[in-house]
Design a protein around this motif. Sequence first.
Motif, PDB file in Angstrom:
ATOM      1  N   ILE A  44    -121.856 -22.440 -77.486  1.00 35.06           N
ATOM      2  CA  ILE A  44    -122.372 -21.494 -78.479  1.00 35.06           C
ATOM      3  C   ILE A  44    -122.354 -20.070 -77.911  1.00 35.06           C
ATOM      4  CG2 ILE A  44    -124.348 -20.851 -79.920  1.00 35.06           C
ATOM      5  CD1 ILE A  44    -123.212 -23.543 -80.759  1.00 35.06           C
ATOM      6  N   THR A  45    -122.814 -19.908 -76.668  1.00 37.61           N
ATOM      7  CA  THR A  45    -122.855 -18.588 -76.033  1.00 37.61           C
ATOM      8  C   THR A  45    -121.451 -18.010 -75.873  1.00 37.61           C
ATOM      9  OG1 THR A  45    -124.841 -19.249 -74.826  1.00 37.61           O
ATOM     10  CG2 THR A  45    -123.685 -17.306 -74.019  1.00 37.61           C
ATOM     11  N   ASN A  46    -120.500 -18.842 -75.426  1.00 36.92           N
ATOM     12  CA  ASN A  46    -119.116 -18.383 -75.288  1.00 36.92           C
ATOM     13  C   ASN A  46    -118.554 -17.949 -76.631  1.00 36.92           C
ATOM     14  OD1 ASN A  46    -119.075 -18.831 -72.547  1.00 36.92           O
ATOM     15  ND2 ASN A  46    -117.975 -20.777 -72.672  1.00 36.92           N
ATOM     16  N   ALA A  47    -118.847 -18.728 -77.663  1.00 35.73           N
ATOM     17  CA  ALA A  47    -118.363 -18.386 -79.009  1.00 35.73           C
ATOM     18  C   ALA A  47    -118.948 -17.048 -79.449  1.00 35.73           C
ATOM     19  CB  ALA A  47    -118.720 -19.495 -79.996  1.00 35.73           C
ATOM     20  N   GLN A  48    -120.257 -16.857 -79.218  1.00 33.84           N
ATOM     21  CA  GLN A  48    -120.904 -15.590 -79.582  1.00 33.84           C
ATOM     22  C   GLN A  48    -120.257 -14.416 -78.848  1.00 33.84           C
ATOM     23  OE1 GLN A  48    -125.052 -16.564 -78.708  1.00 33.84           O
ATOM     24  NE2 GLN A  48    -125.590 -16.022 -80.815  1.00 33.84           N
ATOM     25  N   ASP A  49    -120.026 -14.580 -77.551  1.00 30.71           N
ATOM     26  CA  ASP A  49    -119.427 -13.507 -76.755  1.00 30.71           C
ATOM     27  C   ASP A  49    -118.035 -13.156 -77.265  1.00 30.71           C
ATOM     28  OD1 ASP A  49    -121.687 -13.492 -75.186  1.00 30.71           O
ATOM     29  OD2 ASP A  49    -120.777 -14.581 -73.501  1.00 30.71           O
ATOM     30  N   LYS A  50    -117.232 -14.164 -77.531  1.00 31.24           N
ATOM     31  CA  LYS A  50    -115.871 -13.920 -78.004  1.00 31.24           C
ATOM     32  C   LYS A  50    -115.872 -13.283 -79.388  1.00 31.24           C
ATOM     33  CE  LYS A  50    -113.668 -17.530 -75.263  1.00 31.24           C
ATOM     34  NZ  LYS A  50    -113.027 -18.844 -75.284  1.00 31.24           N
ATOM     35  N   MET A  51    -116.798 -13.691 -80.238  1.00 33.07           N
ATOM     36  CA  MET A  51    -116.886 -13.095 -81.575  1.00 33.07           C
ATOM     37  C   MET A  51    -117.329 -11.640 -81.484  1.00 33.07           C
ATOM     38  SD  MET A  51    -118.433 -16.187 -83.868  1.00 33.07           S
ATOM     39  CE  MET A  51    -117.611 -17.766 -83.949  1.00 33.07           C
ATOM     40  N   LYS A  52    -118.236 -11.350 -80.551  1.00 37.10           N
ATOM     41  CA  LYS A  52    -118.684  -9.968 -80.340  1.00 37.10           C
ATOM     42  C   LYS A  52    -117.518  -9.115 -79.855  1.00 37.10           C
ATOM     43  CE  LYS A  52    -121.675  -6.623 -79.849  1.00 37.10           C
ATOM     44  NZ  LYS A  52    -121.503  -5.655 -80.903  1.00 37.10           N
ATOM     45  N   LYS A  65    -111.518 -11.007 -88.795  1.00 32.27           N
ATOM     46  CA  LYS A  65    -112.106 -12.258 -89.305  1.00 32.27           C
ATOM     47  C   LYS A  65    -111.303 -13.464 -88.828  1.00 32.27           C
ATOM     48  CE  LYS A  65    -114.028 -10.370 -93.567  1.00 32.27           C
ATOM     49  NZ  LYS A  65    -113.952 -10.445 -95.032  1.00 32.27           N
ATOM     50  N   VAL A  66    -109.983 -13.319 -88.789  1.00 35.29           N
ATOM     51  CA  VAL A  66    -109.141 -14.414 -88.301  1.00 35.29           C
ATOM     52  C   VAL A  66    -109.467 -14.699 -86.839  1.00 35.29           C
ATOM     53  CG1 VAL A  66    -106.757 -15.040 -87.717  1.00 35.29           C
ATOM     54  CG2 VAL A  66    -107.270 -14.094 -89.968  1.00 35.29           C
ATOM     55  N   ALA A  67    -109.660 -13.654 -86.049  1.00 31.03           N
ATOM     56  CA  ALA A  67    -110.018 -13.839 -84.635  1.00 31.03           C
ATOM     57  C   ALA A  67    -111.347 -14.586 -84.521  1.00 31.03           C
ATOM     58  CB  ALA A  67    -110.095 -12.491 -83.925  1.00 31.03           C
ATOM     59  N   VAL A  68    -112.318 -14.206 -85.363  1.00 29.06           N
ATOM     60  CA  VAL A  68    -113.625 -14.872 -85.347  1.00 29.06           C
ATOM     61  C   VAL A  68    -113.465 -16.345 -85.734  1.00 29.06           C
ATOM     62  CG1 VAL A  68    -115.863 -14.994 -86.526  1.00 29.06           C
ATOM     63  CG2 VAL A  68    -114.994 -12.796 -85.739  1.00 29.06           C
ATOM     64  N   ARG A  69    -112.665 -16.595 -86.758  1.00 29.64           N
ATOM     65  CA  ARG A  69    -112.464 -17.985 -87.199  1.00 29.64           C
ATOM     66  C   ARG A  69    -111.753 -18.814 -86.136  1.00 29.64           C
ATOM     67  NH1 ARG A  69    -110.441 -15.513 -92.258  1.00 29.64           N
ATOM     68  NH2 ARG A  69    -112.276 -15.105 -93.504  1.00 29.64           N
ATOM     69  N   ASN A  70    -110.849 -18.191 -85.396  1.00 31.56           N
ATOM     70  CA  ASN A  70    -110.173 -18.910 -84.308  1.00 31.56           C
ATOM     71  C   ASN A  70    -111.172 -19.295 -83.219  1.00 31.56           C
ATOM     72  OD1 ASN A  70    -107.658 -18.813 -85.514  1.00 31.56           O
ATOM     73  ND2 ASN A  70    -107.018 -16.971 -84.420  1.00 31.56           N
ATOM     74  N   VAL A  71    -112.102 -18.413 -82.924  1.00 32.53           N
ATOM     75  CA  VAL A  71    -113.149 -18.719 -81.943  1.00 32.53           C
ATOM     76  C   VAL A  71    -113.999 -19.880 -82.470  1.00 32.53           C
ATOM     77  CG1 VAL A  71    -115.231 -17.842 -80.813  1.00 32.53           C
ATOM     78  CG2 VAL A  71    -113.216 -16.387 -80.983  1.00 32.53           C
ATOM     79  N   THR A 121    -120.830 -17.809 -86.595  1.00 30.53           N
ATOM     80  CA  THR A 121    -119.611 -17.341 -87.266  1.00 30.53           C
ATOM     81  C   THR A 121    -119.953 -16.482 -88.472  1.00 30.53           C
ATOM     82  OG1 THR A 121    -118.442 -19.337 -86.557  1.00 30.53           O
ATOM     83  CG2 THR A 121    -117.453 -18.089 -88.356  1.00 30.53           C
ATOM     84  N   ASP A 122    -120.892 -16.944 -89.297  1.00 28.60           N
ATOM     85  CA  ASP A 122    -121.286 -16.181 -90.481  1.00 28.60           C
ATOM     86  C   ASP A 122    -121.810 -14.801 -90.093  1.00 28.60           C
ATOM     87  OD1 ASP A 122    -120.556 -18.357 -92.024  1.00 28.60           O
ATOM     88  OD2 ASP A 122    -122.609 -19.068 -92.341  1.00 28.60           O
ATOM     89  N   LYS A 123    -122.601 -14.759 -89.018  1.00 27.94           N
ATOM     90  CA  LYS A 123    -123.155 -13.487 -88.553  1.00 27.94           C
ATOM     91  C   LYS A 123    -122.026 -12.554 -88.101  1.00 27.94           C
ATOM     92  CE  LYS A 123    -126.373 -11.530 -85.217  1.00 27.94           C
ATOM     93  NZ  LYS A 123    -127.018 -11.721 -83.931  1.00 27.94           N
ATOM     94  N   ALA A 124    -121.047 -13.097 -87.378  1.00 30.53           N
ATOM     95  CA  ALA A 124    -119.926 -12.283 -86.887  1.00 30.53           C
ATOM     96  C   ALA A 124    -119.071 -11.778 -88.052  1.00 30.53           C
ATOM     97  CB  ALA A 124    -119.080 -13.086 -85.903  1.00 30.53           C
ATOM     98  N   ILE A 125    -118.853 -12.620 -89.050  1.00 31.00           N
ATOM     99  CA  ILE A 125    -118.065 -12.217 -90.230  1.00 31.00           C
ATOM    100  C   ILE A 125    -118.791 -11.083 -90.962  1.00 31.00           C
ATOM    101  CG2 ILE A 125    -117.229 -12.952 -92.507  1.00 31.00           C
ATOM    102  CD1 ILE A 125    -115.479 -14.107 -90.357  1.00 31.00           C
ATOM    103  N   LYS A 126    -120.121 -11.192 -91.083  1.00 31.62           N
ATOM    104  CA  LYS A 126    -120.901 -10.115 -91.708  1.00 31.62           C
ATOM    105  C   LYS A 126    -120.766  -8.830 -90.905  1.00 31.62           C
ATOM    106  CE  LYS A 126    -124.466 -12.680 -94.189  1.00 31.62           C
ATOM    107  NZ  LYS A 126    -125.852 -13.116 -94.195  1.00 31.62           N
TER     108      LYS A 126
END
Length: 185
Positions: free
Chosen positions: A6-14, A125-131, A164-169
């Motif tokens: 989860i943390t890695n996903a958050q970092d990559k989305m950021k 958004k595509v980058a976030v979805r890939n993460v 993911t929803d937070k990153a997309i927002k």
Amino acid sequence: MADQIITNAQDKMKKAEDALTRELGTIRAGRANASILNRVMVDYYGAATPLNQVASITIPEARILMVTPYDKSALEDIEKGIMESDVGITPANDGTAIRLVIPQLTEERRKEIAKNVKAKAEEGKVAVRNVRRDAMDSIKKGHKNGDYTDDDLHNLEEQVQKVTDKAIKGVDAIAAAKEKEIMTD
């Protein structure tokens, strides 16, 4: 292990959001913004050097960028570097500094730039979805290996979706702010 996914996903989305912010910063919005010169490289004593390392960039007026070289002998090289870049503004050399006058944007050009902003936002958004996909794959792999129960799997998938929803927002907010900047005078 699960928290790390989860943390890695958050970092990559950021990082995807930050990359979008940097990318949109280089788009001209009709106002003087020093970041439009971030990609300009100058041939300084035979080495390609970023413009901001060989000159100071100031904004004396709303639509004017002033580039003052630290070394006066580099003035022509700086002018050439700006001309060769994709900035799309012709520099005016007054012998001691270079002025870049940002032209007023037409409504048609504003809409074109806004369309470009939307395309960049979609890439974000595509980058976030890939993460998200990678995180989900890791979770499912862990479930398959017996690391997580069915309930854990479901909870982790929900957490990844919330992140993911937070990153997309966040991506949408960044794009909306840039579009507003472009569409207002």
